[in-house]
Scaffold this motif. Structure first.
Motif, PDB file in Angstrom:
ATOM      1  N   GLU A 206      -9.116  27.005 -62.455  1.00  0.00           N
ATOM      2  CA  GLU A 206      -8.326  26.522 -63.586  1.00  0.00           C
ATOM      3  C   GLU A 206      -8.843  27.029 -64.930  1.00  0.00           C
ATOM      4  OE1 GLU A 206      -8.479  22.303 -63.947  1.00  0.00           O
ATOM      5  OE2 GLU A 206     -10.671  22.222 -63.937  1.00  0.00           O
ATOM      6  N   TYR A 207     -10.062  27.590 -64.952  1.00  0.00           N
ATOM      7  CA  TYR A 207     -10.627  28.072 -66.211  1.00  0.00           C
ATOM      8  C   TYR A 207     -10.124  29.462 -66.605  1.00  0.00           C
ATOM      9  CZ  TYR A 207     -13.864  24.197 -65.491  1.00  0.00           C
ATOM     10  OH  TYR A 207     -14.392  22.947 -65.283  1.00  0.00           O
ATOM     11  N   LYS A 209      -7.270  31.618 -67.833  1.00  0.00           N
ATOM     12  CA  LYS A 209      -5.968  31.431 -68.475  1.00  0.00           C
ATOM     13  C   LYS A 209      -5.538  32.731 -69.162  1.00  0.00           C
ATOM     14  CE  LYS A 209      -6.526  26.466 -69.087  1.00  0.00           C
ATOM     15  NZ  LYS A 209      -5.501  26.160 -68.065  1.00  0.00           N
ATOM     16  N   LEU A 214     -11.163  31.007 -73.087  1.00  0.00           N
ATOM     17  CA  LEU A 214     -11.593  29.651 -72.780  1.00  0.00           C
ATOM     18  C   LEU A 214     -13.082  29.474 -73.051  1.00  0.00           C
ATOM     19  CD1 LEU A 214     -10.475  27.308 -70.032  1.00  0.00           C
ATOM     20  CD2 LEU A 214     -12.932  27.737 -70.198  1.00  0.00           C
ATOM     21  N   VAL A 275      -8.840  28.080 -76.055  1.00  0.00           N
ATOM     22  CA  VAL A 275      -8.674  26.750 -75.499  1.00  0.00           C
ATOM     23  C   VAL A 275     -10.047  26.249 -75.072  1.00  0.00           C
ATOM     24  CG1 VAL A 275      -8.205  27.678 -73.184  1.00  0.00           C
ATOM     25  CG2 VAL A 275      -7.440  25.380 -73.763  1.00  0.00           C
ATOM     26  N   THR A 276     -10.286  24.949 -75.215  1.00  0.00           N
ATOM     27  CA  THR A 276     -11.538  24.352 -74.762  1.00  0.00           C
ATOM     28  C   THR A 276     -11.277  23.521 -73.516  1.00  0.00           C
ATOM     29  OG1 THR A 276     -11.295  22.374 -76.147  1.00  0.00           O
ATOM     30  CG2 THR A 276     -12.451  24.269 -77.116  1.00  0.00           C
ATOM     31  N   LYS A 277     -12.230  23.572 -72.596  1.00  0.00           N
ATOM     32  CA  LYS A 277     -12.090  22.817 -71.345  1.00  0.00           C
ATOM     33  C   LYS A 277     -13.494  22.488 -70.830  1.00  0.00           C
ATOM     34  CE  LYS A 277      -9.216  22.823 -67.202  1.00  0.00           C
ATOM     35  NZ  LYS A 277      -8.351  21.732 -67.689  1.00  0.00           N
ATOM     36  N   PRO A 278     -13.721  21.242 -70.395  1.00  0.00           N
ATOM     37  CA  PRO A 278     -15.061  20.853 -69.928  1.00  0.00           C
ATOM     38  C   PRO A 278     -15.570  21.759 -68.804  1.00  0.00           C
ATOM     39  CG  PRO A 278     -13.685  18.913 -70.210  1.00  0.00           C
ATOM     40  CD  PRO A 278     -12.781  20.108 -70.384  1.00  0.00           C
ATOM     41  N   ASN A 310     -21.001  20.944 -70.547  1.00  0.00           N
ATOM     42  CA  ASN A 310     -20.396  21.826 -71.561  1.00  0.00           C
ATOM     43  C   ASN A 310     -21.395  22.675 -72.343  1.00  0.00           C
ATOM     44  OD1 ASN A 310     -17.777  20.669 -71.016  1.00  0.00           O
ATOM     45  ND2 ASN A 310     -18.482  18.869 -72.144  1.00  0.00           N
TER      46      ASN A 310
END
Length: 417
Positions: A206-207, A209, A214, A275-278, A310
């Motif tokens: 999912e990371y 994109k 990301l 985009v930021t994502k844990p 993170n």
């Protein structure tokens, strides 16, 4: 009367002829809807009725699996940068949680030579070694634009330290593009992470994109967290061009930027969406920090923390603060600075005001597990002879090799027997 009776008999026979096949078909269809196993003679019929539906359901029931398969069949590069401090702890986690998750990924190393470089021999267990570059750092001349754009504040080695770090990161895209040209293909994805990153879980599909870069949330220090990034070739080219985009930042009138704010500025001025994502990793640090941290202080997480850290600083420790204590500490931190996500009991804090505690090895082994514990002990038991053998083996596995002699790397960090 006789004629009428014959007509009636014909009507009944005709009705039976029409009804029997219809009843039989309804019976068969009703059997096909039962949850019980069908009779052996009906299996071909059920298969015929349901083959198309089952196939479609199987193919679409797990989109995550489909994304993973797509990534594993793609062209991917992973680039590691930074000094190899504590690599006996972080390296095996990178191998397990990134490189073996995506065994198609070509590994690139851009590492400054120091007394910890011998630990990099662990990477001989990587699935694919594309390019290993271990070099002696040289000073970078500061230009007027660099002095205007960057600030020495909050950088342990001032602007010179920032430039060395930027050079390491940009070296990734330089090496990757050269390798593409030499081998006549283009990478779909580029993952950039630090050598001192400890991964507690896998890098999830999912990371990845398309069209976005990301990064992790938190630890943003007025900009964007720059301790990890993944993107396609176009977004990664901008994100990794830390040195060559400084003139663009200067032209845009940007001044007094630290590493994180310069990183955000180069993405925004180049109009690269981010985009930021844990993410489930932290930076293993030997540095000491005040405890409890003040508004602009640095929280140091225990590696026993659950969930995504993170890229926050971490170490193996006997936890000094958890639960309501963590809530009290983290609420005092400035949100856009050293703060990172802490809710739902996922973070535990170390007292990092002193050196690593005695017995940290047992703490690490208990959290990381037997496999990573064995790797730690293996590095701890290396002698020069074995180190040279492992580096020579690693050299044979790499497509490209730029590094000092194995003996030189090993003797820098290991004592003769």
């Amino acid at each position: 009367m006789y004629v009428a009776k014959r007509v009636s008999d014909v009507d009944h026979r005709l009705l039976l002829v029409l009804l029997i096949p219809s009843i039989s078909l309804l019976f068969l269809l009703s059997l096909s809807t039962l949850t019980l196993d069908p009779l052996p003679t009906l299996v071909p019929l059920r298969n015929l009725l349901h083959t198309h539906t089952l196939t479609a359901t199987t193919e679409t029931s797990d989109p995550r699996r489909g994304k993973k398969d797509e990534l594993v069949s793609s062209k991917m590069a992973v680039c590691l940068v930074g000094g190899a401090r504590r690599f006996e702890l972080t390296g095996p986690s990178i191998i397990e949680k990134i490189l073996r998750v995506y065994p198609n990924a070509d590994l690139f190393l851009n590492i400054p030579l120091d007394h910890n470089s011998f630990k990099l021999s662990l990477l001989k267990d990587s699935p694919r070694l594309a390019w290993v570059r271990i070099f002696e750092p040289k000073p970078i001349t500061e230009t007027e634009a660099m002095v205007r754009v960057l600030t020495p504040m909050h950088s342990p080695n001032g602007i010179k330290g920032l430039l060395q770090y930027f050079s390491l990161v940009e070296g990734c895209i330089t090496m990757i593009k050269a390798y593409q040209t030499e081998n006549n293909f283009t990478y779909d994805w580029i993952v950039r992470t630090r050598v001192d990153g400890y991964w507690s879980d896998s890098l999830d599909p999912e990371y990845f994109k398309p069209g976005q870069y990301l990064v992790p949330p938190g630890s943003s220090y007025g900009g964007l967290n720059d301790r990890f990034g993944v993107g396609d070739l176009n977004t990664s080219t901008v994100a990794l061009s830390r040195l060559s985009l400084i003139p663009d930042l200067d032209s845009a009138g940007r001044t007094n930027l630290n590493s994180e704010s310069a990183f955000k500025a180069q993405l925004t001025t180049s109009r690269v969406p981010y985009v930021t994502k844990p993410l489930p990793f932290c930076i293993m640090s030997d540095r000491t920090y005040e405890f409890p941290p003040s508004k602009y202080g640095v929280p140091v997480a225990g590696i026993s923390s659950r969930g995504a850290l993170n890229g926050a600083k971490c170490r193996p420790c006997t936890v000094a603060c958890k639960g309501s204590c963590v809530a009290e500490v983290m609420r005092k931190l400035r949100k856009g600075w050293s703060w990172t996500e802490w809710k739902q009991g996922m973070m535990e804090l170390c007292d990092a005001s002193r050196e690593w505690e005695k017995g940290w090895e047992e703490v690490f082994d208990g959290v990381a597990g037997e496999k990573l514990a064995r790797a730690r002990k293996r590095v701890g038991g290396l002698d020069i002879r074995r180190c040279v053998e492992e580096f020579d083996e690693m050299r044979g596995l790499a497509v490209k090799w730029e590094a000092p002699a194995s003996e030189h790397i090993c003797t820098l960090g290991l004592r003769p027997n």
